[in-house]
Design an enzyme around this catalytic site. Structure first.
Site, PDB file in Angstrom:
ATOM      1  N   PHE A  95       0.832  -1.203   0.000  1.00 47.47           N
ATOM      2  CA  PHE A  95       0.000   0.000   0.000  1.00 47.47           C
ATOM      3  C   PHE A  95       0.865   1.251   0.000  1.00 47.47           C
ATOM      4  CE2 PHE A  95      -2.040  -3.377   2.400  1.00 47.47           C
ATOM      5  CZ  PHE A  95      -3.348  -3.399   1.937  1.00 47.47           C
ATOM      6  N   ASP A  96       0.464   2.239  -0.790  1.00 47.20           N
ATOM      7  CA  ASP A  96       0.965   3.587  -0.596  1.00 47.20           C
ATOM      8  C   ASP A  96       0.304   4.138   0.671  1.00 47.20           C
ATOM      9  OD1 ASP A  96       2.221   6.070  -1.157  1.00 47.20           O
ATOM     10  OD2 ASP A  96       0.410   6.773  -2.162  1.00 47.20           O
ATOM     11  N   GLY A  97       0.845   5.228   1.207  1.00 46.65           N
ATOM     12  CA  GLY A  97       0.296   5.779   2.446  1.00 46.65           C
ATOM     13  C   GLY A  97      -0.747   6.853   2.220  1.00 46.65           C
TER      14      GLY A  97
ATOM     15  N   PHE B  88      -1.347  -0.823  -4.164  1.00 51.76           N
ATOM     16  CA  PHE B  88      -2.377   0.201  -4.294  1.00 51.76           C
ATOM     17  C   PHE B  88      -1.767   1.588  -4.116  1.00 51.76           C
ATOM     18  CE2 PHE B  88      -4.573  -3.583  -2.535  1.00 51.76           C
ATOM     19  CZ  PHE B  88      -5.456  -3.807  -3.583  1.00 51.76           C
TER      20      PHE B  88
ATOM     21  N   ASP C 236      -2.506   6.029  -5.152  1.00 52.00           N
ATOM     22  CA  ASP C 236      -3.449   7.039  -5.674  1.00 52.00           C
ATOM     23  C   ASP C 236      -2.885   7.807  -6.859  1.00 52.00           C
ATOM     24  OD1 ASP C 236      -2.757  10.123  -4.171  1.00 52.00           O
ATOM     25  OD2 ASP C 236      -1.603   8.317  -3.762  1.00 52.00           O
TER      26      ASP C 236
END
Length: 300
Positions: A160-162, A272, A274
């Protein structure tokens, strides 16, 4: 949305699970009638595996490891009709995937069934459906093609991105509008203040509950935070996860380095993020889900 606390449920579109590029091209160029004819003619032809297939296969194996009542479930949500979707179910049976629940919407968007099915995550090849799922408060991502994974084992690896994925985009807004220096100073000043939750916070919590059912050294699920942040902006992230009582197995603070090689080294089944540009870069190495949320997607 009625999340089912007894299960972790992933909803997936047929185009994410299988390679439907040929039939989708027919749909786009010739319309629904030609698409239906194409699928029915080939309903006994097994579909090739799609980008999300390895993830789904590993995910469903968790039930075999735990035994008893199934703790994970995959739901198929499709724009196919039940008639044209027969090829999809035939392929599911061919590969031995335990997927029994589905919604076929005959060209319509299936996102409205995410809530009734109690889904924790929605993976699709359709960006419009993904945005609508996010608006319902469900973790959702548009899958882009991914390179080969580093590890060929049964461990399911989520990365995951943060900011704007696990966390809100409050810090990213400062970076986008005021620049790196202002972002760094703001994060240093707010190090003791937990970030708000992003669209994947609930999914990460559900993953951790499932991980807790295994011994740490035998758990078939691993999670990683892979972020462009670096010191001193790392502290707020660590303290936020601590405040939420969420543990990730690995944390990588890259300070702006490209993420792809690190994701491949982790062996991510899916990552994932954004940022569309980050997704394109990461997609050269691993299956990647674009999360169209936050300021980076305000004009996308």
């Amino acid at each position: 949305m009625a999340v089912r606390p007894d299960k972790l449920v992933i909803a997936i579109s047929s185009r994410a699970l299988f390679n439907l590029s040929d039939s989708h091209k027919v749909f786009e160029e010739q319309g629904l009638h030609a698409f239906s004819h194409y699928q029915v003619e080939r309903e006994n032809d097994v579909l090739e595996k799609g980008d999300a297939f390895p993830l789904v296969e590993k995910f469903l194996k968790i039930n075999e490891l735990l035994g008893g009542e199934p703790r994970v479930e995959v739901i198929l949500l499709s724009r196919n009709s039940a008639d044209t979707g027969l090829r999809v179910f035939n392929s599911i049976e061919h590969y031995g995937l335990n997927i029994t629940r589905a919604a076929f919407c005959n060209g319509g968007s299936p996102y409205r069934y995410i809530g009734p099915f109690g889904c924790n995550l929605f993976l699709s090849a359709d960006g419009v459906d993904v945005r609508q799922a996010l608006e319902q408060g469900v973790a959702a991502a548009t899958l882009v093609a991914g390179g080969s994974r580093e590890y060929r084992d049964d461990v399911l690896r989520f990365a995951f991105d943060g900011d704007a994925v696990i966390f809100s985009d409050e810090a990213e807004r400062v970076y986008k509008t005021e620049g790196l220096a202002a972002f760094t100073e703001a994060e240093r000043a707010s190090a003791q203040k937990p970030l708000g939750g992003g669209p994947f916070k609930g999914f990460l919590e559900a993953l951790q509950r499932l991980q807790a059912e295994f011994e740490m050294d035998t758990c078939p699920i691993r999670t990683a935070l892979v972020t462009a942040r670096s010191a001193p902006a790392h502290e707020r992230v660590i303290r936020t996860l601590r405040a939420w009582d969420i543990r990730v197995d690995e944390s990588v603070f890259l300070g702006g380095l490209p993420k792809g090689e690190f994701l491949r080294a982790f062996g991510a089944d899916v990552f994932f993020d954004d940022q569309p540009s980050h997704c394109v870069s990461a997609g050269e190495h691993v299956a990647t889900g674009h999360v169209p949320h936050g300021i980076a997607n305000a004009e996308v």
